[in-house]
Design a protein around this motif. Structure first.
Motif: not given
Length: 133
Positions: A105-110, A115-124
């Motif tokens: 969860r802390s890594r996800l928050s970071k 900057w990250a493409p939203s598709v990468v954030v959503a997939a992770v």
């Protein structure tokens, strides 16, 4: 899904970004002008328009391709730094998921705050959730 399986997919995403960082197309445009001189050669700006009796004048501003190339190079370097930081964080998240007591969860928050493409954030986020973390 097991945490190790999620880690494998996230690590593959990181490896893919490292091997092909230009896969996301960024389009930047500038509107307006900025004329700055720090004692060297400055941009030449000339008032134009508004013939005799007119109240309309404007500025004629030119920029050379050299100016644009320098700006592009600086932007490319900045984006490369952001992509590398994202890859490092994805790799760290994958390692964390493989640990005996993952704190994803802390890594996800970071990752969500950088900057990250939203598709990468959503997939992770989906992968971490599917792993039950």
């Amino acid at each position: 899904m097991q945490a190790s399986e999620a880690a494998d997919v996230i690590e593959a995403m990181s490896d893919n970004l490292k091997s092909n960082p230009a896969q996301f197309h960024l389009q930047v445009s500038a509107v307006g002008q900025k004329n700055v001189s720090y004692g060297g050669t400055a941009q030449s700006v000339t008032a134009t328009g508004g013939g005799p009796g007119s109240k309309t004048t404007g500025l004629k501003v030119t920029a050379s391709t050299g100016d644009i190339d320098i700006a592009n190079r600086a932007a490319d370097e900045a984006i490369a730094g952001q992509v590398n930081a994202l890859c490092d964080e994805l790799t760290a998240l994958a390692a964390d998921l493989r640990s005996s007591s993952p704190n994803a969860r802390s890594r996800l928050s970071k990752i969500g705050s950088m900057w990250a493409p939203s598709v990468v954030v959503a997939a992770v986020q989906h992968l971490v959730g599917a792993a039950g973390l």
